[in-house]
Motif scaffolding. Structure first.
Motif, PDB file in Angstrom:
ATOM      1  N   GLU A 277       0.810  -1.218   0.000  1.00  0.00           N
ATOM      2  CA  GLU A 277       0.000   0.000   0.000  1.00  0.00           C
ATOM      3  C   GLU A 277       0.846   1.272   0.000  1.00  0.00           C
ATOM      4  OE1 GLU A 277      -4.320   0.136   1.783  1.00  0.00           O
ATOM      5  OE2 GLU A 277      -2.948  -0.791   3.221  1.00  0.00           O
ATOM      6  N   SER A 278       1.999   1.216   0.656  1.00  0.00           N
ATOM      7  CA  SER A 278       2.860   2.402   0.733  1.00  0.00           C
ATOM      8  C   SER A 278       3.974   2.369  -0.301  1.00  0.00           C
ATOM      9  CB  SER A 278       3.468   2.512   2.137  1.00  0.00           C
ATOM     10  OG  SER A 278       2.451   2.645   3.121  1.00  0.00           O
ATOM     11  N   ALA A 279       4.040   1.304  -1.066  1.00  0.00           N
ATOM     12  CA  ALA A 279       5.087   1.174  -2.088  1.00  0.00           C
ATOM     13  C   ALA A 279       4.671   1.929  -3.349  1.00  0.00           C
ATOM     14  CB  ALA A 279       5.320  -0.298  -2.411  1.00  0.00           C
ATOM     15  N   PRO A 280       5.643   2.317  -4.190  1.00  0.00           N
ATOM     16  CA  PRO A 280       5.305   2.992  -5.448  1.00  0.00           C
ATOM     17  C   PRO A 280       4.366   2.152  -6.303  1.00  0.00           C
ATOM     18  CG  PRO A 280       7.659   3.167  -5.005  1.00  0.00           C
ATOM     19  CD  PRO A 280       7.104   2.216  -3.989  1.00  0.00           C
ATOM     20  N   LEU A 281       3.437   2.846  -6.964  1.00  0.00           N
ATOM     21  CA  LEU A 281       2.492   2.204  -7.873  1.00  0.00           C
ATOM     22  C   LEU A 281       2.797   2.712  -9.276  1.00  0.00           C
ATOM     23  CD1 LEU A 281      -0.086   0.493  -8.388  1.00  0.00           C
ATOM     24  CD2 LEU A 281      -1.419   2.555  -7.908  1.00  0.00           C
ATOM     25  N   VAL A 282       3.062   1.789 -10.192  1.00  0.00           N
ATOM     26  CA  VAL A 282       3.473   2.152 -11.553  1.00  0.00           C
ATOM     27  C   VAL A 282       2.539   1.502 -12.563  1.00  0.00           C
ATOM     28  CG1 VAL A 282       5.339   2.079 -13.256  1.00  0.00           C
ATOM     29  CG2 VAL A 282       5.883   2.330 -10.815  1.00  0.00           C
ATOM     30  N   LEU A 283       2.119   2.267 -13.558  1.00  0.00           N
ATOM     31  CA  LEU A 283       1.343   1.750 -14.681  1.00  0.00           C
ATOM     32  C   LEU A 283       2.200   1.856 -15.932  1.00  0.00           C
ATOM     33  CD1 LEU A 283      -2.075   3.491 -13.993  1.00  0.00           C
ATOM     34  CD2 LEU A 283      -1.757   1.034 -14.126  1.00  0.00           C
ATOM     35  N   ALA A 284       2.245   0.799 -16.738  1.00  0.00           N
ATOM     36  CA  ALA A 284       3.040   0.828 -17.959  1.00  0.00           C
ATOM     37  C   ALA A 284       2.256   0.202 -19.101  1.00  0.00           C
ATOM     38  CB  ALA A 284       4.361   0.075 -17.762  1.00  0.00           C
ATOM     39  N   GLU A 288      -3.560   5.544 -23.577  1.00  0.00           N
ATOM     40  CA  GLU A 288      -4.993   5.703 -23.377  1.00  0.00           C
ATOM     41  C   GLU A 288      -5.523   4.678 -22.380  1.00  0.00           C
ATOM     42  OE1 GLU A 288      -9.034   6.531 -23.426  1.00  0.00           O
ATOM     43  OE2 GLU A 288      -7.274   7.770 -23.863  1.00  0.00           O
ATOM     44  N   LEU A 289      -5.034   3.453 -22.461  1.00  0.00           N
ATOM     45  CA  LEU A 289      -5.488   2.428 -21.524  1.00  0.00           C
ATOM     46  C   LEU A 289      -5.006   2.754 -20.107  1.00  0.00           C
ATOM     47  CD1 LEU A 289      -7.112  -0.129 -21.351  1.00  0.00           C
ATOM     48  CD2 LEU A 289      -5.074  -1.437 -21.975  1.00  0.00           C
ATOM     49  N   CYS A 290      -3.778   3.204 -19.983  1.00  0.00           N
ATOM     50  CA  CYS A 290      -3.272   3.600 -18.666  1.00  0.00           C
ATOM     51  C   CYS A 290      -4.086   4.763 -18.102  1.00  0.00           C
ATOM     52  CB  CYS A 290      -1.797   3.988 -18.752  1.00  0.00           C
ATOM     53  SG  CYS A 290      -0.663   2.593 -18.942  1.00  0.00           S
ATOM     54  N   ARG A 291      -4.491   5.692 -18.983  1.00  0.00           N
ATOM     55  CA  ARG A 291      -5.315   6.814 -18.532  1.00  0.00           C
ATOM     56  C   ARG A 291      -6.622   6.308 -17.926  1.00  0.00           C
ATOM     57  NH1 ARG A 291      -9.638   9.657 -19.576  1.00  0.00           N
ATOM     58  NH2 ARG A 291     -10.258   8.160 -21.175  1.00  0.00           N
ATOM     59  N   ARG A 292      -7.198   5.284 -18.537  1.00  0.00           N
ATOM     60  CA  ARG A 292      -8.441   4.732 -18.006  1.00  0.00           C
ATOM     61  C   ARG A 292      -8.225   4.134 -16.610  1.00  0.00           C
ATOM     62  NH1 ARG A 292     -12.765   3.488 -21.330  1.00  0.00           N
ATOM     63  NH2 ARG A 292     -12.575   4.410 -23.399  1.00  0.00           N
ATOM     64  N   TYR A 293      -7.112   3.440 -16.454  1.00  0.00           N
ATOM     65  CA  TYR A 293      -6.834   2.833 -15.151  1.00  0.00           C
ATOM     66  C   TYR A 293      -6.582   3.905 -14.094  1.00  0.00           C
ATOM     67  CZ  TYR A 293      -6.824  -2.041 -16.627  1.00  0.00           C
ATOM     68  OH  TYR A 293      -7.215  -3.287 -17.066  1.00  0.00           O
ATOM     69  N   VAL A 294      -5.872   4.958 -14.465  1.00  0.00           N
ATOM     70  CA  VAL A 294      -5.657   6.066 -13.527  1.00  0.00           C
ATOM     71  C   VAL A 294      -7.003   6.664 -13.124  1.00  0.00           C
ATOM     72  CG1 VAL A 294      -4.755   8.410 -13.324  1.00  0.00           C
ATOM     73  CG2 VAL A 294      -3.324   6.613 -14.295  1.00  0.00           C
ATOM     74  N   HIS A 295      -7.881   6.840 -14.092  1.00  0.00           N
ATOM     75  CA  HIS A 295      -9.207   7.396 -13.832  1.00  0.00           C
ATOM     76  C   HIS A 295      -9.993   6.470 -12.902  1.00  0.00           C
ATOM     77  CE1 HIS A 295     -12.111  10.329 -16.077  1.00  0.00           C
ATOM     78  NE2 HIS A 295     -12.024  10.587 -14.797  1.00  0.00           N
ATOM     79  N   ALA A 296      -9.925   5.169 -13.154  1.00  0.00           N
ATOM     80  CA  ALA A 296     -10.634   4.208 -12.314  1.00  0.00           C
ATOM     81  C   ALA A 296     -10.066   4.214 -10.894  1.00  0.00           C
ATOM     82  CB  ALA A 296     -10.548   2.816 -12.914  1.00  0.00           C
ATOM     83  N   MET A 297      -8.738   4.259 -10.778  1.00  0.00           N
ATOM     84  CA  MET A 297      -8.106   4.257  -9.453  1.00  0.00           C
ATOM     85  C   MET A 297      -8.478   5.489  -8.637  1.00  0.00           C
ATOM     86  SD  MET A 297      -4.305   2.788 -10.316  1.00  0.00           S
ATOM     87  CE  MET A 297      -4.069   1.100 -10.895  1.00  0.00           C
ATOM     88  N   SER A 298      -8.733   6.601  -9.320  1.00  0.00           N
ATOM     89  CA  SER A 298      -9.110   7.810  -8.587  1.00  0.00           C
ATOM     90  C   SER A 298     -10.427   7.620  -7.845  1.00  0.00           C
ATOM     91  CB  SER A 298      -9.209   9.004  -9.546  1.00  0.00           C
ATOM     92  OG  SER A 298     -10.305   8.860 -10.446  1.00  0.00           O
ATOM     93  N   SER A 299     -11.278   6.723  -8.343  1.00  0.00           N
ATOM     94  CA  SER A 299     -12.543   6.429  -7.648  1.00  0.00           C
ATOM     95  C   SER A 299     -12.302   5.668  -6.355  1.00  0.00           C
ATOM     96  CB  SER A 299     -13.472   5.621  -8.559  1.00  0.00           C
ATOM     97  OG  SER A 299     -13.897   6.386  -9.663  1.00  0.00           O
ATOM     98  N   TYR A 300     -11.121   5.116  -6.215  1.00  0.00           N
ATOM     99  CA  TYR A 300     -10.730   4.421  -4.986  1.00  0.00           C
ATOM    100  C   TYR A 300      -9.724   5.252  -4.184  1.00  0.00           C
ATOM    101  CZ  TYR A 300     -12.996   0.291  -6.928  1.00  0.00           C
ATOM    102  OH  TYR A 300     -13.926  -0.598  -7.435  1.00  0.00           O
ATOM    103  N   ALA A 305      -0.239   7.125  -8.858  1.00  0.00           N
ATOM    104  CA  ALA A 305       0.381   6.200  -9.809  1.00  0.00           C
ATOM    105  C   ALA A 305       1.294   6.942 -10.783  1.00  0.00           C
ATOM    106  CB  ALA A 305      -0.688   5.434 -10.581  1.00  0.00           C
ATOM    107  N   VAL A 306       2.445   6.347 -11.040  1.00  0.00           N
ATOM    108  CA  VAL A 306       3.372   6.841 -12.058  1.00  0.00           C
ATOM    109  C   VAL A 306       3.068   6.096 -13.359  1.00  0.00           C
ATOM    110  CG1 VAL A 306       5.794   7.006 -12.754  1.00  0.00           C
ATOM    111  CG2 VAL A 306       5.142   7.345 -10.350  1.00  0.00           C
ATOM    112  N   VAL A 307       2.973   6.818 -14.480  1.00  0.00           N
ATOM    113  CA  VAL A 307       2.599   6.210 -15.755  1.00  0.00           C
ATOM    114  C   VAL A 307       3.798   6.212 -16.703  1.00  0.00           C
ATOM    115  CG1 VAL A 307       1.067   6.321 -17.747  1.00  0.00           C
ATOM    116  CG2 VAL A 307       0.199   6.911 -15.480  1.00  0.00           C
ATOM    117  N   LEU A 308       4.097   5.041 -17.254  1.00  0.00           N
ATOM    118  CA  LEU A 308       5.149   4.887 -18.261  1.00  0.00           C
ATOM    119  C   LEU A 308       4.518   4.436 -19.570  1.00  0.00           C
ATOM    120  CD1 LEU A 308       7.793   2.867 -16.187  1.00  0.00           C
ATOM    121  CD2 LEU A 308       7.782   5.331 -16.587  1.00  0.00           C
ATOM    122  N   SER A 309       5.125   4.810 -20.691  1.00  0.00           N
ATOM    123  CA  SER A 309       4.662   4.305 -21.979  1.00  0.00           C
ATOM    124  C   SER A 309       5.292   2.942 -22.238  1.00  0.00           C
ATOM    125  CB  SER A 309       5.005   5.308 -23.092  1.00  0.00           C
ATOM    126  OG  SER A 309       6.389   5.561 -23.111  1.00  0.00           O
TER     127      SER A 309
END
Length: 331
Positions: A277-284, A288-300, A305-309
């Motif tokens: 829970e306290s560790a870095p969270l990375v999306l790669a 556009e798909l990562c953007r959706r996950y970031v948007h979904a995570m904001s509801s929680y 989250a750090v986003v990489l291509s």
């Protein structure tokens, strides 16, 4: 003429040193690297592993896409080819055994398999065998994870790395090693439901129009009424359409939100149980798909989250160096 690129404010000639291949079930992406690991050129095709009939099909497809990289002026360049993905599956060019987690880059690099009489090496996939749970596997994503760790060298301790896609992966890494992971068939479920279920009759045949409101409605439904069960909530896509509460495009976004929302909820619980829970969270992955996950995570209430291509190139280059099939420039 050798490709050129900018380095330290000046144009320099770059000699190709490696061909990297990310060969999935439905697509093939090729990267031409120079001796510093920079990508000189990228090519892609929809000729994925699922469409290959035999070894000759793989070889012919590879040479059709990258044959000119392999020779210049009629002379062979003697470039090694390093491939990851479903090309190494039981139905691939040559099956490469899974490597058991915990696995680091050296363990992965030590288990490459070379295609007989060809300058092609295939990276092994990984298998994770949690206590009292079925095993989990990946092919291709291990290279993306290695690339993410290379691109974020500050991830020196534990991290949670999420790779959204057809089969999304939630992985736990620690000190450069891949310790465990969990797979969610979110992307494949979306495709199957859209193309081969009763829900698809109410959805547009192709294309998706970005509608954040409808998408978030689906995410929030999974968050707040997930106790009803995914199969029940999926039927609501049909009922909302039949009652004209949503049009086809809105229903497509709502369906996406439901599926991603259920995955994110399960993934965040997995992350918590793994003590991350306290560790870095990375999306790669796909932006556009990562953007959706970031948007979904904001509801929680997860907003860090750090986003990489695309991290596959960095992973391919790292494994190539670790295995010794190519060498980095000393310049």
């Amino acid at each position: 003429m050798a490709p050129c690129r900018w380095q330290r404010g000046r144009m320099v000639t770059s000699q190709p040193s490696l061909i990297g291949i990310d060969w999935g079930s439905t697509s093939l992406r090729a990267y031409l690297f120079d001796a510093d690991g920079a990508v000189l050129e990228t090519r892609a095709t929809t000729q994925g592993a699922s469409g290959m009939a035999d070894a000759d099909s793989y070889l012919n497809t590879l040479y059709q896409l990258t044959g000119d990289w392999m020779q210049t002026g009629g002379r062979k360049n003697n470039l090694s080819v390093l491939a990851c993905g479903m090309v190494g599956s039981a139905h691939g060019w040559q099956e490469v055994p899974y490597v058991e987690c915990v696995a680091d880059i050296n363990k992965v690099a030590a288990n490459l398999v070379k295609i007989h009489h060809q300058p092609v090496h295939i990276i092994p996939g990984l298998i994770c065998s949690p206590d009292n749970l079925p095993p989990d596997v990946m092919r291709g994503e291990e290279t993306q994870l290695i690339g993410a760790l290379r691109n974020l060298p500050n991830l020196t301790s534990e991290a949670c790395i999420v790779l959204p896609g057809t089969h999304s992966k939630w992985a736990r890494t620690s000190h450069g090693t891949i310790c465990a992971f969990a797979t969610h068939m979110t992307g494949e479920l979306f495709f199957v439901l859209r193309q081969h279920s009763v829900l698809g009759r109410l959805l547009p045949e192709s294309g998706i129009t970005r509608d954040d409101a409808a998408f978030l409605n689906g995410v929030r439904a999974s968050r707040d009424q997930g106790y009803l069960g995914l199969s029940h909530q999926l039927f609501s896509v049909r009922s909302l359409g039949l009652t004209k509460n949503m049009n086809g495009m809105e229903l497509t976004e709502y369906l996406s939100g439901l599926l991603i929302g259920h995955e994110v909820q399960a993934g965040l619980n997995w992350r918590k149980l793994a003590g991350l829970e306290s560790a870095p969270l990375v999306l790669a992955g796909d932006p556009e798909l990562c953007r959706r996950y970031v948007h979904a995570m904001s509801s929680y209430d997860v907003t860090d989250a750090v986003v990489l291509s695309d991290t596959a190139p960095a992973g391919l280059w790292s494994v190539a160096l670790a295995s010794g099939i190519t060498r980095q420039s000393l310049n």
